[in-house]
Design a protein around this motif. Structure first.
Motif, PDB file in Angstrom:
ATOM      1  N   VAL A  68     -18.422  33.591 -13.408  1.00  0.00           N
ATOM      2  CA  VAL A  68     -17.503  34.489 -11.960  1.00  0.00           C
ATOM      3  C   VAL A  68     -17.240  33.432 -11.457  1.00  0.00           C
ATOM      4  CG1 VAL A  68     -17.607  35.237 -10.218  1.00  0.00           C
ATOM      5  CG2 VAL A  68     -19.115  36.825 -11.858  1.00  0.00           C
ATOM      6  N   TYR A  69     -17.637  32.391 -11.369  1.00  0.00           N
ATOM      7  CA  TYR A  69     -17.185  31.002 -10.674  1.00  0.00           C
ATOM      8  C   TYR A  69     -15.856  30.189 -11.119  1.00  0.00           C
ATOM      9  CZ  TYR A  69     -20.072  31.346  -6.471  1.00  0.00           C
ATOM     10  OH  TYR A  69     -21.195  31.752  -5.597  1.00  0.00           O
ATOM     11  N   GLY A  70     -16.034  30.164 -12.465  1.00  0.00           N
ATOM     12  CA  GLY A  70     -14.953  29.858 -13.473  1.00  0.00           C
ATOM     13  C   GLY A  70     -13.377  31.081 -13.553  1.00  0.00           C
ATOM     14  N   MET A  71     -13.977  32.050 -13.116  1.00  0.00           N
ATOM     15  CA  MET A  71     -12.325  33.160 -12.959  1.00  0.00           C
ATOM     16  C   MET A  71     -12.283  32.473 -11.297  1.00  0.00           C
ATOM     17  SD  MET A  71     -10.676  35.201 -14.041  1.00  0.00           S
ATOM     18  CE  MET A  71     -11.443  35.967 -15.297  1.00  0.00           C
ATOM     19  N   VAL A  72     -13.317  32.129 -10.087  1.00  0.00           N
ATOM     20  CA  VAL A  72     -12.691  32.602  -8.873  1.00  0.00           C
ATOM     21  C   VAL A  72     -11.578  30.890  -9.203  1.00  0.00           C
ATOM     22  CG1 VAL A  72     -13.318  31.769  -6.443  1.00  0.00           C
ATOM     23  CG2 VAL A  72     -14.518  33.716  -8.056  1.00  0.00           C
ATOM     24  N   PHE A  73     -12.107  29.834 -10.075  1.00  0.00           N
ATOM     25  CA  PHE A  73     -11.362  28.644 -10.064  1.00  0.00           C
ATOM     26  C   PHE A  73     -10.374  28.414 -10.991  1.00  0.00           C
ATOM     27  CE2 PHE A  73     -15.223  27.663  -7.206  1.00  0.00           C
ATOM     28  CZ  PHE A  73     -15.234  26.423  -6.796  1.00  0.00           C
ATOM     29  N   GLY A  74     -10.125  28.908 -11.808  1.00  0.00           N
ATOM     30  CA  GLY A  74      -9.206  29.200 -12.459  1.00  0.00           C
ATOM     31  C   GLY A  74      -8.127  30.162 -12.216  1.00  0.00           C
ATOM     32  N   MET A  75      -8.355  31.427 -11.498  1.00  0.00           N
ATOM     33  CA  MET A  75      -7.162  31.858 -11.586  1.00  0.00           C
ATOM     34  C   MET A  75      -6.176  31.525 -10.307  1.00  0.00           C
ATOM     35  SD  MET A  75      -9.628  34.418  -9.000  1.00  0.00           S
ATOM     36  CE  MET A  75      -7.998  35.417  -7.896  1.00  0.00           C
ATOM     37  N   PRO A  76      -5.224  32.245  -9.888  1.00  0.00           N
ATOM     38  CA  PRO A  76      -3.953  31.357  -9.301  1.00  0.00           C
ATOM     39  C   PRO A  76      -4.550  31.676  -7.914  1.00  0.00           C
ATOM     40  CG  PRO A  76      -3.471  33.108 -10.657  1.00  0.00           C
ATOM     41  CD  PRO A  76      -4.120  32.975 -10.910  1.00  0.00           C
ATOM     42  N   GLY A  77      -4.517  30.436  -7.214  1.00  0.00           N
ATOM     43  CA  GLY A  77      -5.351  30.968  -5.983  1.00  0.00           C
ATOM     44  C   GLY A  77      -6.225  29.282  -5.339  1.00  0.00           C
ATOM     45  N   ILE A  78      -6.761  29.380  -3.689  1.00  0.00           N
ATOM     46  CA  ILE A  78      -7.088  28.692  -2.793  1.00  0.00           C
ATOM     47  C   ILE A  78      -8.701  28.852  -3.717  1.00  0.00           C
ATOM     48  CG2 ILE A  78      -7.390  27.629  -1.183  1.00  0.00           C
ATOM     49  CD1 ILE A  78      -4.638  28.672  -0.215  1.00  0.00           C
ATOM     50  N   PRO A  79      -9.327  28.092  -3.959  1.00  0.00           N
ATOM     51  CA  PRO A  79     -11.060  29.270  -4.300  1.00  0.00           C
ATOM     52  C   PRO A  79     -11.536  28.671  -2.812  1.00  0.00           C
ATOM     53  CG  PRO A  79     -10.112  27.286  -5.975  1.00  0.00           C
ATOM     54  CD  PRO A  79      -9.076  26.960  -4.674  1.00  0.00           C
ATOM     55  N   CYS A  80     -12.895  29.408  -2.928  1.00  0.00           N
ATOM     56  CA  CYS A  80     -13.472  29.367  -1.322  1.00  0.00           C
ATOM     57  C   CYS A  80     -15.093  29.461  -1.936  1.00  0.00           C
ATOM     58  CB  CYS A  80     -13.195  29.612  -0.255  1.00  0.00           C
ATOM     59  SG  CYS A  80     -13.861  30.054   1.154  1.00  0.00           S
ATOM     60  N   VAL A  81     -15.485  28.533  -1.420  1.00  0.00           N
ATOM     61  CA  VAL A  81     -16.970  28.824  -1.574  1.00  0.00           C
ATOM     62  C   VAL A  81     -18.274  29.303  -0.286  1.00  0.00           C
ATOM     63  CG1 VAL A  81     -19.034  28.082  -2.578  1.00  0.00           C
ATOM     64  CG2 VAL A  81     -17.026  27.963  -3.994  1.00  0.00           C
ATOM     65  N   TYR A  82     -18.783  30.551  -0.399  1.00  0.00           N
ATOM     66  CA  TYR A  82     -19.205  31.011   0.875  1.00  0.00           C
ATOM     67  C   TYR A  82     -20.774  30.193   0.765  1.00  0.00           C
ATOM     68  CZ  TYR A  82     -21.273  34.100   4.370  1.00  0.00           C
ATOM     69  OH  TYR A  82     -22.178  34.348   5.438  1.00  0.00           O
TER      70      TYR A  82
END
Length: 437
Positions: free
Chosen positions: A298-312
């Motif tokens: 899941v985090y691989g998708m968050v950091f791999g997709m276009p965008g600015i990754p944010c972790v809560y």
């Protein structure tokens, strides 16, 4: 813009610091706890912290009493200034929550209206009908945000209100040297006010970030050269966890293609939206997933997709909380941070993301798409990266034209040979750099 190249870490200070829900007026220097977490934030790879509300409020922070005073439950302005200085010294930017659509019933100007009614000089700061009544039996009616009358809607067409907000923002820049704002319920804000805010903050500091909280709709109406630099990508939020739970990667990939794909009709191509698996308003991702083994993917998708990754905060080690338990459960106080395999993996993803032009700025093209796994391309003029994600518990082999014989995995540093097909281990993530000019 610095934010486009960053990894964000979100902290909800009142919960993070274990403050009481109701403002008891007792001064406690709880915000200094953030300093103890700075080494952890750095190891995680985050270089920007987004703080949910820190200013004096009635309860949860979004019902502001005073825009220039750190909440007594958190400490003093001097405490928070020290926190911001320490973050900056460690190369970490600071973004605050700008809650400008509404204030709390304890806001000084609204209290004056309740006391003086029509004689109050602040009567036009709000949307008030003195012939009505509220659920608080005030003897007057006022507009609350989405029917929540503890949140008193501001009149953002009133010049005095605008001046008061701008003065507060300048104070935050001067006092805490903040680097940007996340705009609460940005979709409710007056658009002329947004344009003026953008012009004002541009004059305060170079690359001062405005990040809008947007849910659905046309993001370009708010993310453009006149208003926000970025916004929350809620349109893809559900697709991230839903694709893993249903073992249907088509959902998230098609959502990403609608936003960032190569076709002319794509909605957000060229924009840098904020990507996230969870935040202070939704269930933590570890509580949503049917299979916790999928968390790294899941985090691989968050950091791999276009965008600015944010972790809560807390989710980097798999903390759980469900929305049905109430907002306080989502905004927990952890005595200490934890660092486990998930934390270490997210740190690797963060490093790969920050060091890759393609992952920061690249477009989006689907290369392989199956129910249980996918491979998509992120590409710029200087770099090409293939993001490969296997959501299932089986080893699969993907056959496709990689347009290259070998690649280096930005996560592991290992070389990959595309000959004979690419093997994807269960729940695995790969960022294969196949070309760099």
């Amino acid at each position: 813009m610095w934010a486009y190249e960053s990894v964000f870490y979100q902290i909800y200070p009142l919960g993070f610091c274990g403050a009481p829900f109701e403002n008891d007026g007792v001064l406690e220097h709880r915000i200094l706890k953030v300093e103890e977490w700075i080494p952890h934030i750095k190891r995680l790879g985050a270089n920007a912290v987004y703080f949910s509300p820190v200013f004096e409020s009635d309860t949860h922070g979004y019902n502001t009493r005073d825009y220039k005073k750190i909440d007594t439950r958190l400490g003093t302005n001097e405490d928070f200034k020290k926190v911001c200085e320490d973050l900056h010294q460690n190369g970490i930017k600071v973004v605050l929550d700008g809650v400008f659509n509404h204030v709390g019933r304890g806001f000084w100007a609204f209290r004056d209206v309740l006391e003086k009614r029509e004689a109050s000089p602040y009567r036009d700061w709000f949307h008030i009908d003195f012939n009505g009544n509220s659920c608080y039996n005030d003897g007057l009616w006022y507009e609350g945000w989405e029917g929540n009358y503890d949140l008193v809607k501001l009149n953002l067409r009133n010049e005095e209100v605008i001046a008061h907000i701008f003065d507060a923002v300048k104070f935050w820049r001067d006092e805490f040297d903040i680097d940007g704002l996340r705009l609460d319920v940005c979709y409710c804000l007056d658009r002329d006010f947004l344009k003026r805010l953008r012009s004002f903050t541009n004059s305060l500091k170079a690359d001062f970030l405005l990040l809008g909280e947007l849910l659905h709709g046309d993001y370009r109406q708010f993310v453009n050269d006149e208003m926000c630099h970025s916004c929350t990508n809620y349109q893809c939020y559900k697709g991230i966890y839903s694709s893993f739970n249903s073992m249907n990667m088509f959902e998230i990939i098609h959502s990403l293609l609608r936003q960032f794909g190569p076709e002319d009709w794509t909605m957000c191509r060229g924009l840098h939206l904020m990507s996230f698996a969870d935040n202070h308003d939704v269930s933590r991702i570890a509580s949503i997933l049917n299979n916790e083994k999928q968390l790294p993917a899941v985090y691989g998708m968050v950091f791999g997709m276009p965008g600015i990754p944010c972790v809560y905060y807390g989710s980097e080690w798999g903390a759980k909380a469900d929305k049905s338990q109430g907002d306080p459960a989502l905004r927990a106080c952890f005595e200490n941070y934890e660092e486990n395999e998930l934390t270490e993996f997210i740190a690797k993803l963060a490093k790969a993301h920050k060091e890759s032009d393609a992952l920061i700025n690249g477009g989006m093209r689907s290369v392989v798409l199956q129910n249980k796994y996918c491979i998509f391309e992120r590409k710029t003029d200087t770099e090409r990266v293939l993001v490969a994600i296997n959501a299932c518990d089986e080893t699969v082999t993907a056959h496709f034209d990689a347009q290259s014989g070998t690649a280096i995995d930005l996560i592991t540093g290992e070389m990959h040979d595309f000959g004979g097909g690419s093997v994807l281990e269960p729940y695995s993530v790969h960022y294969w750099r196949t070309e760099r000019v």
